[in-house]
Motif scaffolding. Structure first.
Motif, PDB file in Angstrom:
ATOM      1  N   ALA A  30       0.835  -1.200   0.000  1.00  0.00           N
ATOM      2  CA  ALA A  30       0.000   0.000   0.000  1.00  0.00           C
ATOM      3  C   ALA A  30       0.870   1.250   0.000  1.00  0.00           C
ATOM      4  O   ALA A  30       0.582   2.227  -0.695  1.00  0.00           O
ATOM      5  CB  ALA A  30      -0.929  -0.012   1.211  1.00  0.00           C
ATOM      6  N   ASP A  31       1.951   1.213   0.762  1.00  0.00           N
ATOM      7  CA  ASP A  31       2.844   2.363   0.825  1.00  0.00           C
ATOM      8  C   ASP A  31       3.523   2.599  -0.522  1.00  0.00           C
ATOM      9  O   ASP A  31       3.655   3.735  -0.978  1.00  0.00           O
ATOM     10  CB  ASP A  31       3.887   2.148   1.925  1.00  0.00           C
ATOM     11  CG  ASP A  31       4.711   3.385   2.175  1.00  0.00           C
ATOM     12  OD1 ASP A  31       4.121   4.479   2.255  1.00  0.00           O
ATOM     13  OD2 ASP A  31       5.949   3.250   2.289  1.00  0.00           O
ATOM     14  N   ARG A  36       3.834   5.952  -5.498  1.00  0.00           N
ATOM     15  CA  ARG A  36       3.758   6.077  -6.954  1.00  0.00           C
ATOM     16  C   ARG A  36       2.662   7.029  -7.393  1.00  0.00           C
ATOM     17  O   ARG A  36       2.572   7.385  -8.558  1.00  0.00           O
ATOM     18  CB  ARG A  36       3.494   4.708  -7.600  1.00  0.00           C
ATOM     19  CG  ARG A  36       4.725   3.886  -7.722  1.00  0.00           C
ATOM     20  CD  ARG A  36       4.585   2.733  -8.669  1.00  0.00           C
ATOM     21  NE  ARG A  36       3.243   2.274  -8.922  1.00  0.00           N
ATOM     22  CZ  ARG A  36       2.897   1.013  -9.132  1.00  0.00           C
ATOM     23  NH1 ARG A  36       3.820   0.073  -9.094  1.00  0.00           N
ATOM     24  NH2 ARG A  36       1.664   0.670  -9.366  1.00  0.00           N
ATOM     25  N   GLY A  37       1.793   7.412  -6.473  1.00  0.00           N
ATOM     26  CA  GLY A  37       0.748   8.372  -6.794  1.00  0.00           C
ATOM     27  C   GLY A  37      -0.601   7.756  -7.057  1.00  0.00           C
ATOM     28  O   GLY A  37      -1.490   8.434  -7.561  1.00  0.00           O
ATOM     29  N   VAL A  38      -0.782   6.497  -6.732  1.00  0.00           N
ATOM     30  CA  VAL A  38      -2.077   5.863  -6.930  1.00  0.00           C
ATOM     31  C   VAL A  38      -3.005   6.385  -5.842  1.00  0.00           C
ATOM     32  O   VAL A  38      -2.741   6.241  -4.656  1.00  0.00           O
ATOM     33  CB  VAL A  38      -1.950   4.327  -6.863  1.00  0.00           C
ATOM     34  CG1 VAL A  38      -3.301   3.662  -6.969  1.00  0.00           C
ATOM     35  CG2 VAL A  38      -1.022   3.830  -7.944  1.00  0.00           C
TER      36      VAL A  38
END
Length: 57
Positions: A30-31, A36-38
């Protein structure tokens, strides 16, 4: 008797270690996605239904 105690200690360590590693792995994934900007991500993999495309004829 010593072998039983040794295996029970090892089994206890594995029983505690595996869930912790799973939780840390999910948190790390998740991190990485967040970095990555998701903006939104699913923690659980979602199964998408198979759709059939019509050729429009």
């Amino acid at each position: 008797m010593r072998i039983i105690v040794a295996f029970s200690i090892i089994a206890g360590g594995v029983a505690l270690g595996v869930p912790v590693l799973i939780i840390l792995g999910r948190r790390r994934r998740a991190d990485k996605l967040r970095r990555r900007g998701v903006k939104s991500y699913n923690r659980r993999p979602q199964v998408t239904p198979v759709t059939t495309r019509s050729s429009g004829q």
